[in-house]
Structures are given as structure tokens and as C-alpha cells.
Scaffold this active site. Structure first.
Site, mmCIF file in Angstrom:
data_model
loop_
_atom_site.group_PDB
_atom_site.id
_atom_site.type_symbol
_atom_site.label_atom_id
_atom_site.label_comp_id
_atom_site.label_asym_id
_atom_site.label_seq_id
_atom_site.Cartn_x
_atom_site.Cartn_y
_atom_site.Cartn_z
ATOM 1 N N LYS A 1 89.611 40.823 20.326
ATOM 2 C CA LYS A 1 90.705 41.276 19.454
ATOM 3 C C LYS A 1 92.004 40.504 19.728
ATOM 4 C CE LYS A 1 93.336 43.897 16.864
ATOM 5 N NZ LYS A 1 93.379 43.721 15.410
ATOM 6 N N LYS B 1 103.465 42.650 20.899
ATOM 7 C CA LYS B 1 102.708 43.155 22.061
ATOM 8 C C LYS B 1 101.390 42.397 22.196
ATOM 9 C CE LYS B 1 100.105 46.528 21.070
ATOM 10 N NZ LYS B 1 98.769 46.848 20.624
HETATM 11 P P1 NAD Z 1 101.594 53.585 15.124
HETATM 12 O O1 NAD Z 1 102.847 53.322 15.882
HETATM 13 O O2 NAD Z 1 101.656 53.870 13.673
HETATM 14 O O3 NAD Z 1 100.808 54.808 15.816
HETATM 15 C C1 NAD Z 1 100.737 55.012 17.197
HETATM 16 C C2 NAD Z 1 100.822 56.509 17.437
HETATM 17 O O4 NAD Z 1 100.692 56.755 18.840
HETATM 18 C C3 NAD Z 1 102.170 57.118 16.996
HETATM 19 O O5 NAD Z 1 101.940 58.201 16.114
HETATM 20 C C4 NAD Z 1 102.812 57.569 18.296
HETATM 21 O O6 NAD Z 1 103.593 58.735 18.156
HETATM 22 C C5 NAD Z 1 101.577 57.821 19.145
HETATM 23 N N1 NAD Z 1 101.844 57.803 20.586
HETATM 24 C C6 NAD Z 1 102.778 57.106 21.260
HETATM 25 N N2 NAD Z 1 102.678 57.405 22.581
HETATM 26 C C7 NAD Z 1 101.673 58.302 22.713
HETATM 27 C C8 NAD Z 1 101.098 58.981 23.818
HETATM 28 N N3 NAD Z 1 101.529 58.780 25.072
HETATM 29 N N4 NAD Z 1 100.074 59.833 23.593
HETATM 30 C C9 NAD Z 1 99.611 60.028 22.340
HETATM 31 N N5 NAD Z 1 100.122 59.407 21.254
HETATM 32 C C10 NAD Z 1 101.137 58.553 21.437
HETATM 33 O O7 NAD Z 1 100.646 52.349 15.449
HETATM 34 P P2 NAD Z 1 99.353 51.867 14.633
HETATM 35 O O8 NAD Z 1 99.778 50.838 13.649
HETATM 36 O O9 NAD Z 1 98.574 53.050 14.198
HETATM 37 O O10 NAD Z 1 98.575 51.095 15.809
HETATM 38 C C11 NAD Z 1 97.832 51.800 16.817
HETATM 39 C C12 NAD Z 1 97.027 50.773 17.599
HETATM 40 O O11 NAD Z 1 96.124 50.087 16.715
HETATM 41 C C13 NAD Z 1 97.895 49.684 18.266
HETATM 42 O O12 NAD Z 1 97.345 49.343 19.522
HETATM 43 C C14 NAD Z 1 97.801 48.531 17.286
HETATM 44 O O13 NAD Z 1 98.027 47.282 17.930
HETATM 45 C C15 NAD Z 1 96.376 48.689 16.778
HETATM 46 N N6 NAD Z 1 96.113 48.146 15.431
HETATM 47 C C16 NAD Z 1 96.959 48.423 14.372
HETATM 48 C C17 NAD Z 1 96.663 47.899 13.103
HETATM 49 C C18 NAD Z 1 97.542 48.152 11.899
HETATM 50 O O14 NAD Z 1 97.298 47.508 10.864
HETATM 51 N N7 NAD Z 1 98.524 49.029 11.960
HETATM 52 C C19 NAD Z 1 95.514 47.116 12.921
HETATM 53 C C20 NAD Z 1 94.678 46.885 14.002
HETATM 54 C C21 NAD Z 1 94.985 47.402 15.261
#
Ligand code: NAD
Length: 296
Positions: free
Chosen positions: A170, A238
Site C-alpha cells: 500500500k 503521512k
Molecule cells: P478520516 O479522517 O475520515 O477518518 C478517520 C477516523 O478515525 C475519524 O473519524 C477520526 O475521528 C477517527 N479516529 C481518530 N483517532 C481515533 C482513535 N484513537 N480511535 C478511534 N478512532 C479514531 O480518514 P479516512 O479518509 O477514513 O482514512 C482512514 C484510513 O484509511 C487512513 O489510514 C487513510 O490513509 C486510509 N485510506 C483512506 C482513503 C480515502 O480515500 N479516504 C483511501 C485509502 C486508504
């Protein structure tokens, strides 16, 4: 079947909603009350901590923004390992580094709990439609046990190898995505500044070797009037840093340059905008805006 979902933001929220719709009992935890309430209104059960959500769950799923939050949610005071029972499986859909994954997996294994890295690609649309690509690091036997959950979430499941192999795959994927994003931004803004028509450029590039999935994606993001924040600049930053740390003894000149561009975007306060909006740096420098009237 009971499932816990920790971290129900843009990705996790959509994935958890699919599991609720598929008939799973889904307990969710997120420090954002709004994120929890949105899922509770769809039938999920709200929990006050990762430990509470994980109690009695066969599958404990996580989608978190960083290695630190993952560590807290699994190993912390009220982390899932406080209540997870022998035999339960923890699946991490976040993007983190392989070393963190291997360390957490080793600690979990001492409690009889299996920890699987399964970062995703496919974005919010893939999460919404159950068409994510999963990059899985675990044994082949364990992967079979995950099929019922994965088939609700994924269009494609790729077994990358043992623990940590999913994250390595990834991070490589996202560094290349970031390089592609910035490469397109640099050339397209310069070309438009020099008088080229963006629509014509896209038509020709798409037909030639310069075409790419990122170029196909831009009409849904950067080229629109709204520029929806599907995947934050902060999160891409990140991932670039984690990837460059992983390859820290190897020559990565393009990666380092692209990191600097993302640094510049964050320094300008663009961190919560979409990762493709990193190119607003070039737009501002050249005084052009990349937009297609047909894009939406
Ligand atoms: P986001 O910021 O929308 O969601 C993350 C969530 O985690 C938030 O709701 C936040 O409140 C919560 N959070 C923060 N600290 C926490 C804790 N200690 N315990 C529980 N929850 C907690 O982010 P996202 O876009 O949904 O991305 C999530 C993961 O997926 C990341 O690692 C990102 O790199 C990966 N990702 C995102 C995408 C995308 O298109 N958005 C695609 C592939 C991978």
C-alpha cells in the site's frame, strides 16, 4: 455475527454501514460523536471505547488516521486487546508502516489474537460500493476465515504475503499515486499557462502513454468546481513519509521532491483538502485554475 469497527470516518463509516446492511451486529467507536451518531442511525451500536466495542466481537476492524492512533486503539488503556477474546481476529484497514503492524501483531499473538494488515485502495467510492481493493498480509488459512467480511467490502482481495506485506504494498501504491498527482499538476498547469486547452490536453494524454488512472480520476476531483475532499492531503503526506522512511537507505529523489510539494501545501493550510489539491500550489504560482466545465 458480531463485528467491532473502530474509526468510522470517510472510509470506516462507509465500510461499517455496508456491514450493518449485510446483517452483521456492528459496534462502533470513534471519538467523533457525529461519526458514531451517523452510523447508529443506520442500525450500528455505539460504544464508548475500542475495548467496549471489541467485547465479544469475532472480527475487530479498524480504519484509523495514523500509526499512533492505531497503537492507542489496539494497545492503549482502553484498547481492543483489553477485552478481545482468544480466537478473535483484528483487521487493520488503515495505512500504516509494516514495522508498527508487525509489532502489534506480535503483541496480539501472545493473547491468542490474530492481527491482519489489510490496507485498502478504491477511495470513498470503493468503500461505499463494496468495491475496495484489499492488500492483505497474513497466512493463507487466516485469509479464508476473513472471506465473509471481505466479500461485503471488497471487489478484489490480493494476498500480498505475511504480516506487514499488505502495508508495504500500500505504501508503494500511494507513493506512486502521489508522484503521479504532482507530475500531472506540474505539467498541466504549465501547459494551460502557456495557452493549451485542458480538455484537448486530457483527450490527447488519455489516448497516449501519458494517460493514467490518476488523469482519469481528476475530472471527479481537482477539475470540478467543488473539489470534494475524498482523501486528505494530511493523510497522503503521512503515507509519503511512511514510505520514504521505509526506503530510507534507498535513492528516492522523486519521492523526496513530492514530499516537499505536500509539505508546501500543508504549510499553506491546505492539509484537509483533497490530496489532488496539492496542485493548488502550482495553480497559485502560475495564476491558473485547472477546471473542466464538463467535470462533476
Ligand atoms: P478520516 O479522517 O475520515 O477518518 C478517520 C477516523 O478515525 C475519524 O473519524 C477520526 O475521528 C477517527 N479516529 C481518530 N483517532 C481515533 C482513535 N484513537 N480511535 C478511534 N478512532 C479514531 O480518514 P479516512 O479518509 O477514513 O482514512 C482512514 C484510513 O484509511 C487512513 O489510514 C487513510 O490513509 C486510509 N485510506 C483512506 C482513503 C480515502 O480515500 N479516504 C483511501 C485509502 C486508504
Amino acid at each position: 455475527m458480531k463485528v467491532a469497527f473502530i474509526g468510522v470516518g470517510r472510509m470506516g463509516g462507509r465500510m461499517a454501514a455496508r456491514l450493518v446492511a449485510a446483517g452483521y451486529e456492528v459496534r462502533v467507536y470513534d471519538p467523533s460523536q457525529a461519526a458514531v451518531d451517523a452510523l447508529a442511525s443506520k442500525g450500528a451500536i455505539a460504544s464508548k471505547s475500542p475495548a467496549e466495542a471489541a467485547q465479544g466481537a469475532e472480527y475487530i476492524l479498524l480504519s484509523l488516521p495514523s500509526p499512533k492512533t492505531l497503537r492507542d486503539a489496539v494497545l492503549g488503556e482502553s484498547g481492543v486487546l483489553k477485552t478481545a477474546t482468544d480466537g478473535s481476529i483484528v483487521v487493520d484497514f488503515s495505512t500504516v508502516d509494516p514495522a508498527t503492524t508487525k509489532e502489534i501483531a506480535a503483541i496480539a499473538a501472545k493473547q491468542g489474537i490474530q492481527f491482519v494488515d489489510s490496507p485498502v485502495s478504491g477511495g470513498v467510492a470503493g468503500a461505499e460500493n463494496g468495491k475496495l481493493v484489499l492488500m492483505v498480509g497474513c497466512s493463507a488459512d487466516l485469509l479464508k476465515k476473513l472471506q465473509p467480511v471481505f466479500e461485503v467490502l471488497a471487489g478484489r482481495v490480493v494476498h500480498c504475503g505475511p504480516t506487514g506485506a499488505g502495508q508495504l504494498t500500500k505504501l508503494s501504491h500511494n507513493l506512486l499515486t502521489a508522484i503521479n498527482t504532482v507530475a500531472l499538476g506540474e505539467v498541466l498547469t504549465a501547459s494551460v499557462k502557456a495557452g493549451a486547452n485542458l480538455e484537448v490536453l486530457c483527450e490527447v494524454l488519455t489516448a497516449g502513454l501519458a494517460g493514467s488512472k490518476m488523469l482519469d480520476y481528476l475530472p471527479k476531483t481537482l477539475f470540478t468546481a467543488e473539489r470534494p475532499a475524498n482523501f486528505a492531503i494530511d493523510l497522503m503526506h503521512k503515507d509519503i513519509k511512511l514510505c520514504l522512511d521505509e526506503f530510507s537507505n534507498l535513492p528516492m529523489p522523486l519521492g523526496q521532491l513530492v514530499l516537499q510539494t505536500y509539505n508546501a501545501a500543508r504549510a499553506k493550510g491546505l492539509g484537509s483538502k483533497d490530496s489532488t489539491s496539492v496542485n493548488e500550489i502550482y495553480e497559485e504560482l502560475l495564476g491558473v485554475r485547472l477546471s473542466l466545465p464538463s467535470a462533476q
